[in-house]
Design a protein around this motif. Structure first.
Motif, PDB file in Angstrom:
ATOM      1  N   GLY A 149      32.298 -45.222-100.313  1.00  0.00           N
ATOM      2  CA  GLY A 149      33.472 -45.155 -99.611  1.00  0.00           C
ATOM      3  C   GLY A 149      33.505 -45.552 -98.183  1.00  0.00           C
ATOM      4  O   GLY A 149      34.401 -46.033 -97.574  1.00  0.00           O
ATOM      5  N   ALA A 208      35.191 -48.317 -95.432  1.00  0.00           N
ATOM      6  CA  ALA A 208      35.916 -47.992 -94.247  1.00  0.00           C
ATOM      7  C   ALA A 208      35.235 -48.714 -92.963  1.00  0.00           C
ATOM      8  O   ALA A 208      36.035 -49.264 -92.256  1.00  0.00           O
ATOM      9  N   ASP A 228      36.614 -41.186-101.375  1.00  0.00           N
ATOM     10  CA  ASP A 228      37.600 -40.913-100.295  1.00  0.00           C
ATOM     11  C   ASP A 228      36.730 -40.152 -99.012  1.00  0.00           C
ATOM     12  O   ASP A 228      37.173 -40.224 -98.037  1.00  0.00           O
ATOM     13  N   TYR A 230      34.956 -42.386 -97.075  1.00  0.00           N
ATOM     14  CA  TYR A 230      35.988 -43.398 -96.337  1.00  0.00           C
ATOM     15  C   TYR A 230      36.497 -42.514 -95.010  1.00  0.00           C
ATOM     16  O   TYR A 230      36.556 -43.154 -94.081  1.00  0.00           O
ATOM     17  N   GLN A 289      36.232 -43.096 -91.039  1.00  0.00           N
ATOM     18  CA  GLN A 289      37.407 -43.268 -90.244  1.00  0.00           C
ATOM     19  C   GLN A 289      37.684 -42.147 -89.030  1.00  0.00           C
ATOM     20  O   GLN A 289      38.089 -42.513 -87.837  1.00  0.00           O
TER      21      GLN A 289
END
Ligand code: RAM
Length: 336
Positions: free
Chosen positions: A57, A61, A279, A282, A286
Motif C-alpha cells: 500500500g 501511495a 490501506d 497507503y 499520504q
C-alpha cells in the motif's frame, strides 16, 4: 522587437515557466527546495507478511505522489536494530521517517534526534511517545480493537470459562494498549470469564505455536485462545489442531485472511479480525508526505488521503477505520 528586448522577454518567460514548474512539482512529491521527497518506512519486522502488505500500500501511495520510498527493518522483531536503521537514515538525510515501533520508549531517543535534524516523524501501527513524532497513523482505536476482541471471545465461549492471550511483545505500544482495553472490557462485562495467562511470541508463528501448546497442556479447561498479533493466529490454530482440540478450544485473533483461510474453513479458527492492511500503508505515506509539506498540521480534525478520502484525526492520531470480523462466510472475499 529589438534583439535585447526579445532576449529579456525570453528570459522572463523562462523564469516564470521555471517557477511554475517548481510549484507544480512541489505539489507532486517535492520538498520546498524542489527536490524529490524521500520517505523511509520502518516495519516492526520484514519477515512478517503483515508488514509486506503494508509495504504494498505504501508503494502505491509513493508512486501516486511521486516520492522516493525506502523500506527497511529488522528481519525479526529487534528494537536495537530498529534504532540502528533510524540512525542510518538520519545520516543519509531522508525527509520523513514513518515507523512501526517495537519498543515505545526505546526508539524515542533516536526519533527525537532525527526530529532535531529537521526530519519529520510519523508513526503507524505501533506508536512511540508523542514528543518523538508529529502524528500516529492508527489502524483503529485501541478501545475499538480491545472491545471487538473481547466481545467476540465472549460470544464464542458462551460468556464463561478460561481463556489465554498470545501477544507479540511486551514492549510494543499497540499490544499493551489493546491488552489494557481487552482487560477493561472483561472486567466490565464478563464476570464469568477468566484470563489465565498472557504469553509473548515475538511476532513469530512457530513461537506462538509452541506457547499455545504449553498453554493447552497447562490449562485443560481452556475455552479459547485469543491471538492478538497476526503470526500468532495461525500459530495458535496449528497447536489446537495438533492437540486434537479443534472446535473445543476456540481460536480468534488479529490475523490476515490469507494466513488463516484454511483454518477458518476447517473449523479450527472461528474469527479473524483485522483492518485493510494495504490501506494502512497507503494512508501512512499520504500522511508522511503531507506532514513534510505542511499541508497536514497539528490541530487538523480531518485528513484527506488520496483515494481513501477524509480520515478522522483524534488529537494527533489519524484513524484508518473500524476493525472488521472475517468468518467462514465472508473470508473468501478478501485476498490479502
Ligand atoms: C502483527 C504486528 C502488528 C499488529 C498485527 C495485528 O503483525 O504485531 O503490530 O498490528 O500483528
Amino acid at each position: 522587437m529589438k534583439r535585447s528586448t526579445f532576449l529579456t522577454s525570453l528570459l522572463a518567460f523562462a523564469l516564470v515557466t521555471a517557477c511554475d514548474k517548481k510549484s507544480d512539482s512541489s505539489s507532486a512529491g517535492n520538498s520546498s527546495d524542489g527536490k524529490k521527497l524521500t520517505i523511509a518506512l520502518l516495519p516492526k519486522s520484514k519477515g512478517n507478511q503483515y508488514f509486506a502488505t503494508v509495504e504494498k500500500g505504501a508503494r502505491a501511495a509513493a508512486a501516486e505522489l511521486g516520492v522516493e520510498l525506502i523500506y527497511d527493518g529488522p528481519t525479526n522483531t529487534d528494537p536495537a536494530k530498529q534504532n540502528e536503521i533510524v540512525e542510518g537514515w538520519v545520516n543519509y538525510g531522508v525527509n520523513v521517517i514513518a515507523a512501526a515501533c517495537e519498543n515505545r520508549e526505546g526508539i524515542s531517543g533516536a526519533l527525537k534526534a532525527a526530529q532535531e535534524k529537521g526530519i519529520k516523524i510519523v508513526t503507524y501501527d505501533s506508536d512511540t511517545t508523542p514528543d518523538a513524532r508529529s502524528f500516529f497513523v492508527n489502524q483503529a482505536t485501541a478501545q475499538g480493537i480491545g472491545e471487538t476482541l473481547m466481545d467476540t471471545a465472549a460470544k464464542l465461549c458462551g460468556e464463561e470459562g478460561e481463556f489465554a492471550i498470545i501477544t507479540a511483545t511486551l514492549t510494543a505500544a499497540n499490544m499493551t494498549e489493546w491488552r489494557k482495553n481487552i482487560e477493561a472490557r472483561l472486567a466490565a462485562k464478563y464476570p464469568k470469564m477468566k484470563l489465565v495467562t498472557t504469553k509473548p511470541c515475538d511476532d513469530q508463528k512457530d513461537k506462538a505455536q509452541a506457547e499455545a501448546t504449553n498453554i493447552l497442556n497447562a490449562y485443560p479447561n481452556l475455552k479459547c485462545i485469543m491471538a492478538i498479533c497476526s503470526p500468532a493466529v495461525p500459530g495458535a490454530a496449528e497447536a489446537v489442531k495438533q492437540a486434537g482440540k479443534a472446535g473445543v478450544v476456540k481460536v480468534l485473533g488479529l490475523g490476515l485472511p490469507s494466513e488463516n483461510r484454511q483454518y477458518v474453513k476447517d473449523g479450527v479458527t472461528q474469527a479473524v479480525i483485522l483492518w485493510k492492511v494495504e490501506d494502512l500503508g497507503y494512508l501512512t505515506i499520504q500522511a508522511a508526505v503531507a506532514a513534510a509539506k505542511g499541508t497536514l498540521k497539528t490541530g487538523d480534525k480531518t485528513f484527506t488521503s488520496g483515494k481513501l478520502g477524509a480520515m478522522e484525526i483524534q488529537d494527533t492520531d489519524i484513524i484508518l477505520g473500524k476493525p472488521f470480523v472475517f468468518t467462514k462466510e465472508n473470508i473468501d472475499q478478501f485476498q490479502f
